[in-house]
Design an enzyme around this catalytic site. Structure first.
Site, PDB file in Angstrom:
ATOM      1  N   ASP A  61      -8.321   1.480   2.244  1.00 20.16           N
ATOM      2  CA  ASP A  61      -8.194   1.585   0.958  1.00 20.16           C
ATOM      3  C   ASP A  61      -7.291   0.297   0.620  1.00 20.16           C
ATOM      4  O   ASP A  61      -6.866   0.181  -0.886  1.00 20.16           O
ATOM      5  CB  ASP A  61      -7.219   2.899   0.578  1.00 20.16           C
ATOM      6  N   HIS A  81      -4.801  -1.078   1.444  1.00 18.71           N
ATOM      7  CA  HIS A  81      -3.333  -1.341   1.598  1.00 18.71           C
ATOM      8  C   HIS A  81      -2.804  -2.380   2.564  1.00 18.71           C
ATOM      9  O   HIS A  81      -3.522  -2.726   3.512  1.00 18.71           O
ATOM     10  CB  HIS A  81      -2.583   0.049   1.883  1.00 18.71           C
ATOM     11  N   ASP A 121       6.686  -1.475   9.031  1.00 13.62           N
ATOM     12  CA  ASP A 121       6.744  -0.157   8.680  1.00 13.62           C
ATOM     13  C   ASP A 121       7.006   0.818   9.913  1.00 13.62           C
ATOM     14  O   ASP A 121       6.941   0.335  10.816  1.00 13.62           O
ATOM     15  CB  ASP A 121       5.599  -0.007   7.819  1.00 13.62           C
ATOM     16  N   GLU A 170       0.449   1.864  -0.574  1.00 13.65           N
ATOM     17  CA  GLU A 170      -0.753   2.517  -1.003  1.00 13.65           C
ATOM     18  C   GLU A 170      -1.140   2.132  -2.044  1.00 13.65           C
ATOM     19  O   GLU A 170      -0.385   1.577  -3.090  1.00 13.65           O
ATOM     20  CB  GLU A 170      -0.616   4.122  -0.650  1.00 13.65           C
TER      21      GLU A 170
END
Ligand code: F6R
Length: 270
Positions: free
Chosen positions: A136, A138, A67, A143
């Site tokens: 979280d 990811h 990314d 996400e």
């Protein structure tokens, strides 16, 4: 999923580097999928050491990063391209043309994302994808709520991720809100995945990923569908796993098998 628990973060880095180095030695033209963030830093340092001291050769290796932040050029100090140059590429003998990090300033993102996927396919697909995990749950910047079949695309970062990553930028205001990221589906096509996690802040995400249900709310849990995932964790990140004793037993059995100690499993030894 194979689960390896090391004592601390240094142990995670060393073990992870061994997996990468073994592949590079076995297959000098391998395609590596790489991650940024604080988790793989120790692994990159160990790979640099192996290159310098043991001659680990990256000259024919190809890499694809997961990314990049939208809006940052590769020379921006917080860009993932810059991070990779500083943390790994500038210190090993990889051909710069074979290092791919998504371009956060691509003008036509839709086309660019398709092209990134095509490039991965043209190189024969990713042999080993290194992954960190967000608090979280990811992977890459997929996400919670991301499609588990998603491909490389633009993604809006959650408040939690923006908060987590503000430490690299100085303040939350400076953290880009959009990223270009490989999709969960892209990651699942890698031949092998190496999931790394260290520290207490990852314990909940790791429990949900490894022992929870498969859900788009914890995109890393999609790794349960992959046939070859190795999770390398430190004690703190593994703290909430209920089946830790079993994972340890599996590793011991594996080590005994590798050492040819078949007698342990009731097999004749001579
Ligand atoms: C980075 C990436 C992210 C990070 C994750 C954990 O390329 O894809 O998913 O792996 O946010 O970040 P750290 O390691 O900084 O805790």
């Amino acid at each position: 999923m194979r689960v390896i628990v090391e004592k601390d973060k240094e142990g995670v880095s060393r073990r992870a580097a061994q997996f990468v180095a073994n592949l590079v030695r076995r297959r000098p033209t391998c395609v590596l999928g790489l991650a940024t963030g604080s988790t793989p830093l120790g692994m990159y340092a160990e790979l640099i050491r192996m290159h310098r001291e043991e001659g680990l050769d990256f000259s024919r290796v190809v890499t694809f990063n997961l990314d990049e932040y939208v809006g940052l050029s590769g020379s921006h100090p917080q860009s993932y391209r810059h991070f990779m140059q500083q943390s790994l590429f500038d210190h090993i003998n990889i051909d710069p043309r074979d290092t791919h990090v998504p371009d956060g300033r691509a003008l036509d993102f839709e086309n660019y994302c398709e092209q990134y996927e095509r490039l991965i396919a043209e190189e024969g697909g990713i042999d080993l994808q290194v992954l960190g995990i967000g608090s979280d749950g990811h992977i890459a910047f997929n996400e919670p709520g991301s499609s588990l079949g998603s491909r490389t695309r633009l993604k809006t970062l959650t408040e939690e991720t923006v908060r987590d990553n503000a430490r690299f930028f100085g303040s939350e205001k400076e953290v880009p809100r959009l990223a270009i990221t490989m999709g969960v589906g892209t990651i699942l096509e890698s031949r092998q995945c190496l999931l790394l996690a260290a520290g207490d802040s990852k314990a909940r995400a790791i429990r949900d990923t490894i022992e929870g249900p498969i859900t788009a709310q914890v995109t890393a849990s999609a790794l349960q569908l992959h046939r070859d995932v190795i999770a390398v964790l430190d004690e703190e990140a593994a703290r909430l796993l209920e089946r830790r004793a079993y994972y340890r037993e599996v590793e011991q059995a594996q080590a005994a098998l590798q050492a040819g100690q078949l007698g342990k499993f009731g097999m004749p030894t001579s």
